[in-house]
Design an enzyme around this catalytic site. Structure first.
Site, PDB file in Angstrom:
ATOM      1  N   ARG A  82     101.950 -51.357  -2.218  1.00 24.70           N
ATOM      2  CA  ARG A  82     101.218 -51.773  -1.022  1.00 24.70           C
ATOM      3  C   ARG A  82     100.620 -53.152  -1.273  1.00 24.70           C
ATOM      4  O   ARG A  82      99.925 -53.362  -2.259  1.00 24.70           O
ATOM      5  CB  ARG A  82     100.138 -50.773  -0.635  1.00 24.70           C
ATOM      6  CG  ARG A  82      99.590 -51.023   0.778  1.00 24.70           C
ATOM      7  CD  ARG A  82      98.750 -49.856   1.276  1.00 24.70           C
ATOM      8  NE  ARG A  82      99.557 -48.679   1.541  1.00 24.70           N
ATOM      9  CZ  ARG A  82      99.088 -47.587   2.164  1.00 24.70           C
ATOM     10  NH1 ARG A  82      97.830 -47.538   2.556  1.00 24.70           N
ATOM     11  NH2 ARG A  82      99.873 -46.544   2.374  1.00 24.70           N
ATOM     12  N   SER A 191     100.531 -47.690   6.569  1.00 24.84           N
ATOM     13  CA  SER A 191      99.632 -46.722   7.177  1.00 24.84           C
ATOM     14  C   SER A 191      98.553 -47.421   7.995  1.00 24.84           C
ATOM     15  O   SER A 191      98.842 -48.084   8.968  1.00 24.84           O
ATOM     16  CB  SER A 191      99.036 -45.817   6.091  1.00 24.84           C
ATOM     17  OG  SER A 191      98.336 -44.747   6.655  1.00 24.84           O
ATOM     18  N   ASP A 369      96.493 -42.351  12.923  1.00 24.40           N
ATOM     19  CA  ASP A 369      96.612 -43.688  12.368  1.00 24.40           C
ATOM     20  C   ASP A 369      98.024 -44.194  12.664  1.00 24.40           C
ATOM     21  O   ASP A 369      98.859 -43.450  13.203  1.00 24.40           O
ATOM     22  CB  ASP A 369      96.275 -43.694  10.878  1.00 24.40           C
ATOM     23  CG  ASP A 369      97.205 -42.833  10.036  1.00 24.40           C
ATOM     24  OD1 ASP A 369      97.901 -41.980  10.619  1.00 24.40           O
ATOM     25  OD2 ASP A 369      97.228 -43.006   8.812  1.00 24.40           O
ATOM     26  N   ASP A 371     100.898 -44.671  11.227  1.00 22.85           N
ATOM     27  CA  ASP A 371     102.107 -43.941  10.821  1.00 22.85           C
ATOM     28  C   ASP A 371     101.994 -42.451  11.104  1.00 22.85           C
ATOM     29  O   ASP A 371     102.853 -41.665  10.702  1.00 22.85           O
ATOM     30  CB  ASP A 371     102.446 -44.197   9.354  1.00 22.85           C
ATOM     31  CG  ASP A 371     101.413 -43.630   8.391  1.00 22.85           C
ATOM     32  OD1 ASP A 371     100.222 -43.615   8.754  1.00 22.85           O
ATOM     33  OD2 ASP A 371     101.778 -43.223   7.274  1.00 22.85           O
ATOM     34  N   ASP A 373     100.178 -39.927  10.095  1.00 25.48           N
ATOM     35  CA  ASP A 373     100.025 -38.855   9.105  1.00 25.48           C
ATOM     36  C   ASP A 373      98.568 -38.421   8.949  1.00 25.48           C
ATOM     37  O   ASP A 373      98.262 -37.557   8.130  1.00 25.48           O
ATOM     38  CB  ASP A 373     100.622 -39.260   7.744  1.00 25.48           C
ATOM     39  CG  ASP A 373      99.861 -40.379   7.051  1.00 25.48           C
ATOM     40  OD1 ASP A 373      99.012 -41.023   7.708  1.00 25.48           O
ATOM     41  OD2 ASP A 373     100.123 -40.628   5.853  1.00 25.48           O
ATOM     42  N   ARG A 374      97.661 -39.005   9.740  1.00 23.96           N
ATOM     43  CA  ARG A 374      96.260 -38.605   9.695  1.00 23.96           C
ATOM     44  C   ARG A 374      95.760 -38.358  11.120  1.00 23.96           C
ATOM     45  O   ARG A 374      96.355 -38.826  12.092  1.00 23.96           O
ATOM     46  CB  ARG A 374      95.402 -39.678   9.015  1.00 23.96           C
ATOM     47  CG  ARG A 374      95.883 -40.000   7.602  1.00 23.96           C
ATOM     48  CD  ARG A 374      94.815 -40.659   6.766  1.00 23.96           C
ATOM     49  NE  ARG A 374      94.259 -41.839   7.388  1.00 23.96           N
ATOM     50  CZ  ARG A 374      93.086 -42.366   7.067  1.00 23.96           C
ATOM     51  NH1 ARG A 374      92.327 -41.782   6.159  1.00 23.96           N
ATOM     52  NH2 ARG A 374      92.652 -43.453   7.656  1.00 23.96           N
ATOM     53  N   THR A 445      92.005 -35.986  -6.457  1.00 25.16           N
ATOM     54  CA  THR A 445      91.943 -36.750  -5.216  1.00 25.16           C
ATOM     55  C   THR A 445      93.315 -37.325  -4.872  1.00 25.16           C
ATOM     56  O   THR A 445      94.012 -37.853  -5.731  1.00 25.16           O
ATOM     57  CB  THR A 445      90.924 -37.892  -5.359  1.00 25.16           C
ATOM     58  OG1 THR A 445      89.659 -37.330  -5.710  1.00 25.16           O
ATOM     59  CG2 THR A 445      90.778 -38.657  -4.066  1.00 25.16           C
ATOM     60  N   GLU A 470      92.236 -33.443   2.727  1.00 26.38           N
ATOM     61  CA  GLU A 470      91.346 -34.342   2.009  1.00 26.38           C
ATOM     62  C   GLU A 470      90.338 -34.919   3.001  1.00 26.38           C
ATOM     63  O   GLU A 470      90.618 -35.015   4.203  1.00 26.38           O
ATOM     64  CB  GLU A 470      92.133 -35.481   1.352  1.00 26.38           C
ATOM     65  CG  GLU A 470      92.874 -36.375   2.317  1.00 26.38           C
ATOM     66  CD  GLU A 470      93.667 -37.472   1.629  1.00 26.38           C
ATOM     67  OE1 GLU A 470      93.550 -37.598   0.398  1.00 26.38           O
ATOM     68  OE2 GLU A 470      94.392 -38.205   2.317  1.00 26.38           O
ATOM     69  N   LYS A 484     100.379 -34.737   4.142  1.00 28.39           N
ATOM     70  CA  LYS A 484      99.505 -34.830   5.313  1.00 28.39           C
ATOM     71  C   LYS A 484     100.327 -35.178   6.545  1.00 28.39           C
ATOM     72  O   LYS A 484     101.285 -35.956   6.480  1.00 28.39           O
ATOM     73  CB  LYS A 484      98.397 -35.852   5.090  1.00 28.39           C
ATOM     74  CG  LYS A 484      98.833 -37.238   4.694  1.00 28.39           C
ATOM     75  CD  LYS A 484      97.617 -38.072   4.308  1.00 28.39           C
ATOM     76  CE  LYS A 484      98.057 -39.401   3.722  1.00 28.39           C
ATOM     77  NZ  LYS A 484      96.925 -40.205   3.241  1.00 28.39           N
TER      78      LYS A 484
END
Length: 654
Positions: A82, A191, A369, A371, A373-374, A445, A470, A484
């Protein structure tokens, strides 16, 4: 006007120039290639003419920033890659992607050869590649171009590459991997990062995010395969010429798989409502004949990302009433014009959606978000018009309890329901598990650990994994995939909302309070200090360890137990005093449990110059939230000062 930063030294500049020349020779992108070559020409002109031109000094500094003489490059870790889209070894660009893909291909081949028989080796390995809408027009860089070059590399390596067609949401990659038995998956997305960034998320053959020690092995292979195996730039240009006018119709130049993409997308939505392992409880249909004045209404925002069409389809699949979409943020837009930080957790990120909800007289905002996935959730009080933005721990508790009550509790199987959450998340879900009787585990985490542990538990004869989360609003509902997924979580949460409004005659805020009333209040104080010198981490941790005694003074508060995930590791609650979670010398995490129910956890961020803390106070059922919050408010500053000594260690408040 002169630069405030001194110009680079001759030796450093010569090193950077040599690196840049080598880079430009390998770069398949004509735009970034020319950009670097022009910087080289300008810099060499300054050296030859001893020109003191300010603009040319800047070019020299820029060249050294893009090609540092230290030979550092973009790091490959458990998040893959990233960085900002820019030329050079520190950026996300076509050459770094090619080099990374070559390393991944080699890693997969080596792993395959070491684990399979000669007959199995004859079967080509499968790679799944997805991408989103991010791009940098200045440099001709985009998620799509990264996907095309990745596909070229895997094909060059003799692998079969399934390039998903069009912009896709991240969870479709691990789901497709599971369906096809793929060896590796790549999702090209940054993301919720700012628009300048892009990323390269990598999934292992178990369709979970890569984790240690896979990341180190892949990083080694990347360094062994920096030279492109073939002229990828020429291959791409030849393909463009072959496609001719079809370029505008098929931007993937015939390399993607539209049929497989639609098959996998359909299979994904079918899996969510499967009679055996699905998540649908039929709340939408139950609402059709109910009092609509009690029904929740939804506004959805894709945050300029890829989520809209998938969110719309999942609402249709679950037979939920249609949502109202925030038009300004509905379609994929790489410039993210309304949100400089397209993270639903960021302050102000939901303002446009909330304003639209007021305009449309809707009470609940659901946000993905970019992409998808949240998931973020906010609720407006119909009377006061005040908004509640639920944090990840609250959404996680509501989802976990809902899935237990609606699916897990009456699941017709001998397997025991299992749920997981990161150790940095609230302990409320663990409390629910203790009361209700399902299995719960803490993990390290990050969803690489949550997802992989859910997958491991689900593969046993003893457990059926139903949920994981998470606190950073990442949720995994069911077992269609173990990562996720903001799309499935949104549908499940929408059903939950319908039930709460229609049958409990409550708001989500009231429902959350009812959970606290039953299981106890859990009040958090999470935050971070800026840490400009990472060398302070070990002294802070060693001071808490106190030579293995862990008896550090915390004022009037008594430590009940300790878990130290630094090496060699320690946990006062296990029979052998060894922690059940992985330990790390480079990124240790310390957990202190106090006799009054407070838990304090500390760790240094692996990606930012931050020292993070997670402090949570657990109240007994029936104790008012205000009383629990008051106790935490008094205790948290003492913990931070006594244990971290911020001023002494140069830790700064944000």
């Amino acid at each position: 006007m002169k630069l405030s930063v001194p110009p680079p030294t001759t030796d450093a500049m010569a090193t950077s120039t040599a690196m840049a020349k080598s880079w430009a020779q390998m770069d398949p992108n004509p735009i970034t290639k020319k950009y670097v070559e022009d910087l080289i020409l300008t810099t060499e002109s300054v050296d030859n003419n001893h020109d003191d031109d300010d603009h040319e000094d800047r070019d020299g500094l820029l060249l050294q920033q893009l090609f540092p003489p230290s030979n550092s490059r973009i790091s490959f870790g458990t998040a893959g890659l990233r960085s900002a889209m820019k030329p050079g070894p520190l950026g996300m660009n076509d050459l770094t992607v090619i080099q990374t893909a070559q390393g991944i291909a080699k890693y997969c081949q080596n792993l395959h050869n070491s684990e399979t028989t000669n007959t199995q080796k004859q079967q080509p390995l499968i790679a799944v590649v997805g991408y989103d809408h991010r791009e940098n027009a200045q440099f001709g860089l985009s998620s799509r171009s990264f996907a095309l070059f990745t596909a070229f590399v895997f094909l060059q390596a003799g692998m079969e590459c399934i390039l998903l067609d069009g912009y896709n949401f991240t969870p479709l990659v691990p789901f497709t991997m599971q369906q096809l038995g793929a060896a590796v998956g790549i999702m090209i997305t940054a993301s919720h990062n700012p628009k300048a960034d892009n990323g390269y998320k990598v999934y292992a053959k178990d369709a979970c995010q890569i984790r240690s020690p896979m990341d180190a092995a892949i990083a080694d292979e990347i360094l062994q395969n920096l030279e492109p195996w073939t002229d990828y730039g020429t291959k791409l240009e030849e393909l463009r010429q072959q496609c001719g006018d079809k370029n505008n119709v098929d931007p993937c130049l015939g390399m993607s798989h539209p049929d497989i993409t639609e098959q996998m997308t359909t299979a994904y939505f079918d899996a969510l409502v499967s009679p055996t392992n699905g998540l649908k409880t039929g709340q939408g249909k139950l609402m059709s004949g109910a009092n609509t004045s009690l029904s929740p209404s939804f506004v959805y925002t894709a945050m300029h990302g890829v989520g809209y069409k998938f969110a719309k389809r999942v609402f249709e699949t679950f037979e939920l009433p249609p949502f109202q979409s925030v038009l300004e943020q509905q379609n994929p837009d790489a410039t993210f014009p309304t949100v400089p930080f397209p993270n639903p957790e960021e302050k102000g990120a939901l303002d446009l959606a909330k304003a639209y909800a007021v305009q449309q007289n809707c009470c609940i905002v659901l946000a993905n978000d970019p992409d998808a996935d949240r998931l973020a959730v906010a609720e407006m009080d119909a009377v006061t018009k005040e908004w509640t933005i639920f944090h990840g721990d609250q959404i996680g508790a509501m989802l976990g309890l809902w899935l237990w009550e609606q699916i897990g509790k009456d699941k017709k199987t001998d397997k025991k329901v299992a749920m997981c959450a990161s150790t940095a998340s609230s302990k409320l879900l663990k409390q629910i598990a203790d009361v209700e009787g399902f299995h719960f585990e803490d993990t390290m985490t990050g969803f690489k650990w949550i997802g992989s542990r859910l997958a491991e538990l689900n593969a046993t004869e003893e457990y059926a994994s139903l949920f994981g989360y998470e606190e950073a609003i990442g949720f995994c509902c069911g077992n269609a995939l173990f990562d996720k997924d903001g799309i499935s979580a949104m549908a499940v949460f929408a059903e939950l909302s319908c039930h709460v409004y229609q049958h409990k005659k409550m708001t989500l805020k009231d429902h959350m309070q009812a959970i606290y009333d039953k299981y106890g209040e859990f009040v958090t104080n999470n935050g971070y200090f800026f840490m400009h010198d990472s060398s302070v981490v070990n002294p802070i941790m060693n001071r808490i360890r106190n030579g293995g005694k862990y008896d550090i003074d915390v004022g009037p508060y008594e430590i009940e137990s300790v878990r130290d995930l630094g090496e060699p590791g320690y946990d006062s609650l296990t029979p052998d005093n060894k922690p059940t979670l992985p330990t790390s010398n480079s990124s240790p995490m310390m957990t202190l449990r106090f006799t009054n129910g407070c838990i304090a956890q500390f760790r240094a961020s692996g990606t930012e110059p931050k020292f993070k803390y997670y402090i949570e106070m657990k109240g007994k059922p029936g104790v008012a939230r205000a009383d629990v919050a008051k106790e935490l408010t008094e205790m948290a500053p003492v913990i931070l000062e006594k244990l971290l000594e911020p001023e002494k260690n140069g830790l700064k408040n944000p």
